[in-house]
Design a protein around this motif. Structure first.
Motif, PDB file in Angstrom:
ATOM      1  N   GLY A   3       0.800  -1.217   0.000  1.00 43.42           N
ATOM      2  CA  GLY A   3       0.000   0.000   0.000  1.00 43.42           C
ATOM      3  C   GLY A   3       0.830   1.263   0.000  1.00 43.42           C
ATOM      4  N   THR A   4       2.124   1.155  -0.264  1.00 42.30           N
ATOM      5  CA  THR A   4       2.995   2.319  -0.338  1.00 42.30           C
ATOM      6  C   THR A   4       3.517   2.455  -1.758  1.00 42.30           C
ATOM      7  OG1 THR A   4       4.889   0.980   0.337  1.00 42.30           O
ATOM      8  CG2 THR A   4       3.690   2.126   2.070  1.00 42.30           C
ATOM      9  N   GLU A   5       4.221   3.540  -2.020  1.00 38.72           N
ATOM     10  CA  GLU A   5       4.729   3.783  -3.365  1.00 38.72           C
ATOM     11  C   GLU A   5       5.699   2.672  -3.778  1.00 38.72           C
ATOM     12  OE1 GLU A   5       7.100   7.266  -5.878  1.00 38.72           O
ATOM     13  OE2 GLU A   5       6.581   7.561  -3.768  1.00 38.72           O
ATOM     14  N   GLY A   6       5.642   2.298  -5.048  1.00 38.86           N
ATOM     15  CA  GLY A   6       6.523   1.254  -5.539  1.00 38.86           C
ATOM     16  C   GLY A   6       5.893  -0.108  -5.420  1.00 38.86           C
ATOM     17  N   THR A   7       6.680  -1.158  -5.670  1.00 39.09           N
ATOM     18  CA  THR A   7       6.152  -2.511  -5.650  1.00 39.09           C
ATOM     19  C   THR A   7       6.828  -3.327  -4.563  1.00 39.09           C
ATOM     20  OG1 THR A   7       7.767  -3.180  -7.313  1.00 39.09           O
ATOM     21  CG2 THR A   7       5.603  -2.495  -8.098  1.00 39.09           C
ATOM     22  N   HIS A   8       6.107  -4.306  -4.086  1.00 41.57           N
ATOM     23  CA  HIS A   8       6.558  -5.145  -2.982  1.00 41.57           C
ATOM     24  C   HIS A   8       7.047  -6.478  -3.539  1.00 41.57           C
ATOM     25  CE1 HIS A   8       6.329  -7.680   0.596  1.00 41.57           C
ATOM     26  NE2 HIS A   8       6.219  -6.591   1.322  1.00 41.57           N
ATOM     27  N   TRP A 119       1.786  -3.610 -15.661  1.00 38.09           N
ATOM     28  CA  TRP A 119       1.728  -4.410 -14.443  1.00 38.09           C
ATOM     29  C   TRP A 119       0.557  -5.395 -14.444  1.00 38.09           C
ATOM     30  CZ3 TRP A 119       2.994  -0.680  -9.773  1.00 38.09           C
ATOM     31  CH2 TRP A 119       4.324  -0.243  -9.910  1.00 38.09           C
ATOM     32  N   GLY A 120      -0.517  -5.036 -15.122  1.00 36.11           N
ATOM     33  CA  GLY A 120      -1.686  -5.904 -15.133  1.00 36.11           C
ATOM     34  C   GLY A 120      -1.683  -6.953 -16.222  1.00 36.11           C
ATOM     35  N   ASP A 121      -0.626  -7.002 -17.044  1.00 35.47           N
ATOM     36  CA  ASP A 121      -0.578  -7.936 -18.181  1.00 35.47           C
ATOM     37  C   ASP A 121      -0.897  -9.383 -17.817  1.00 35.47           C
ATOM     38  OD1 ASP A 121       0.095  -5.787 -19.719  1.00 35.47           O
ATOM     39  OD2 ASP A 121       2.097  -6.492 -20.280  1.00 35.47           O
ATOM     40  N   PRO A 122      -0.448  -9.906 -16.667  1.00 42.49           N
ATOM     41  CA  PRO A 122      -0.704 -11.324 -16.383  1.00 42.49           C
ATOM     42  C   PRO A 122      -2.175 -11.659 -16.129  1.00 42.49           C
ATOM     43  CG  PRO A 122       1.173 -10.527 -15.119  1.00 42.49           C
ATOM     44  CD  PRO A 122       0.486  -9.329 -15.692  1.00 42.49           C
ATOM     45  N   HIS A 130      -8.840  -3.673 -11.856  1.00 43.50           N
ATOM     46  CA  HIS A 130      -9.314  -3.746 -10.475  1.00 43.50           C
ATOM     47  C   HIS A 130      -8.279  -4.435  -9.592  1.00 43.50           C
ATOM     48  CE1 HIS A 130     -12.408  -3.765  -7.338  1.00 43.50           C
ATOM     49  NE2 HIS A 130     -12.027  -5.009  -7.055  1.00 43.50           N
ATOM     50  N   VAL A 131      -7.721  -5.533 -10.074  1.00 46.16           N
ATOM     51  CA  VAL A 131      -6.737  -6.287  -9.286  1.00 46.16           C
ATOM     52  C   VAL A 131      -5.516  -5.427  -8.989  1.00 46.16           C
ATOM     53  CG1 VAL A 131      -5.116  -8.237  -9.343  1.00 46.16           C
ATOM     54  CG2 VAL A 131      -7.488  -8.557 -10.058  1.00 46.16           C
ATOM     55  N   VAL A 132      -4.990  -4.765 -10.004  1.00 50.77           N
ATOM     56  CA  VAL A 132      -3.792  -3.945  -9.815  1.00 50.77           C
ATOM     57  C   VAL A 132      -4.070  -2.780  -8.879  1.00 50.77           C
ATOM     58  CG1 VAL A 132      -2.139  -2.427 -10.962  1.00 50.77           C
ATOM     59  CG2 VAL A 132      -2.757  -4.610 -12.001  1.00 50.77           C
ATOM     60  N   SER A 133      -5.207  -2.112  -9.056  1.00 48.08           N
ATOM     61  CA  SER A 133      -5.507  -0.949  -8.213  1.00 48.08           C
ATOM     62  C   SER A 133      -5.656  -1.338  -6.751  1.00 48.08           C
ATOM     63  CB  SER A 133      -6.771  -0.237  -8.705  1.00 48.08           C
ATOM     64  OG  SER A 133      -7.920  -1.058  -8.507  1.00 48.08           O
ATOM     65  N   THR A 136      -2.120  -2.524  -5.213  1.00 46.72           N
ATOM     66  CA  THR A 136      -1.080  -1.497  -5.103  1.00 46.72           C
ATOM     67  C   THR A 136      -1.488  -0.343  -4.200  1.00 46.72           C
ATOM     68  OG1 THR A 136      -1.884  -0.452  -7.146  1.00 46.72           O
ATOM     69  CG2 THR A 136      -0.048  -2.006  -7.343  1.00 46.72           C
ATOM     70  N   THR A 137      -2.694  -0.399  -3.634  1.00 42.02           N
ATOM     71  CA  THR A 137      -3.127   0.692  -2.756  1.00 42.02           C
ATOM     72  C   THR A 137      -3.615   0.231  -1.388  1.00 42.02           C
ATOM     73  OG1 THR A 137      -5.366   0.638  -3.698  1.00 42.02           O
ATOM     74  CG2 THR A 137      -3.784   2.163  -4.707  1.00 42.02           C
TER      75      THR A 137
END
Length: 285
Positions: A3-8, A119-122, A130-133, A136-137
């Motif tokens: 839920g922070t900037e960037g990816t985990h 990022w949502g390509d898979p 919806h999944v990406v949003s 990532t938040t």
């Protein structure tokens, strides 16, 4: 880190395991030498439980760290390669597995490109935004609920096949079976191959703790992690009992687990498990 900037780097076990080792080295640099005795205990819960298990196989590359004991509570751990799991199109997803699996796929993919539009390509076109949003938040607990709740534009996928984009799974299958490994799917497969933790027979003593009341990492799912650890060659001690749900079990077992680790590290006596030592049977379903 969710839920922070960037990816985990979720489900990337070796990267955070090496970061934990770097943390040991950093602590040595910060504290006076008379505050330290040169030995290390690794203690982790949930995702952290999986990370400390991944430490077990790093002894050869970290001879400067004297790792004496590992305590792993309700570990999330790699029981199957992601590239293999993508082919299980009929594998059913409950609320937790849907979120954990989606996050693992997304985290690995997003860490390969700065192009956030990719990022949502898979994921299938109808659900990818919806999944990406959500992933990532939102923090993980909230994301589980969000991805399990239908909306006007989103229907929760019930199987892996419903969740993943067919072109992505086809590209992963081709690469995994010795064919062309092109673009981001090929890089994703390479990343997955490199992310293979091991718990060999030479691992430090390991304590694995499971709570029968855990509703997040279900005992039967942790049973699969235990099987993986044992298949690698390690012989962990097990403690299974009524220790409460996923978070309360940490406080409920703190006295026992800390005394166990200190006893192991010092070569002294260690307490008996306040439950049973029988592993729950593995089942992801």
């Amino acid at each position: 880190g969710l839920g922070t900037e960037g990816t985990h780097a979720y489900d990337s076990w070796l990267d955070p395991a090496r970061s934990a080792i770097d943390g040991v080295r950093a602590l040595r640099a910060l504290l006076p030498s008379d505050r330290l005795d040169g030995t290390t205990i690794a203690y982790g819960h949930s995702q952290g439980g999986g990370i400390v298990l991944a430490l077990a196989g790093l002894r050869d590359e970290t001879p400067d760290v004297d790792l004496r004991a590992i305590v792993s509570l309700a570990p999330g751990y790699r029981v199957s390669a992601l590239r293999t799991a993508t082919a299980l199109s009929s594998f059913r997803l409950d609320a937790s597995l849907r979120t954990f699996a989606s996050l693992a796929v997304l985290a690995g993919y997003a860490n390969l490109t700065d192009d956030t539009a990719r990022w949502g390509d898979p994921f299938r076109a109808g659900i990818r935004d919806h999944v990406v949003s959500q992933l990532t938040t939102l923090c993980i607990g909230t994301a589980i609920t969000a991805l399990d709740t239908p909306t006007a534009d989103y229907t929760p996928p019930t199987t892996i096949g419903e969740a993943l984009d067919p072109e992505f799974t086809a590209a992963v299958s081709t690469c995994s079976s010795g064919g062309a490994c092109d673009g981001l799917p090929g890089a994703w497969v390479a990343r997955d191959i490199a992310n293979e933790p091991r718990t060999p027979a030479s691992s430090p003593p390991i304590l694995l703790v499971v709570s029968n009341g855990d509703t997040v990492n279900l005992p039967r799912q942790v049973g699969c992690a235990i099987d993986r650890v044992e298949d690698d060659g390690a012989s962990p001690e097990l403690c299974v009992g009524a220790f409460g749900d996923h978070l309360p079990m940490v406080a409920a077992t703190a006295g026992y687990t800390i005394d166990w680790a200190l006893g192991i590290a010092s070569g002294g006596a260690r307490p008996l498990c306040p439950g049973t030592t029988t592993a729950p049977r593995c089942s992801l379903f």
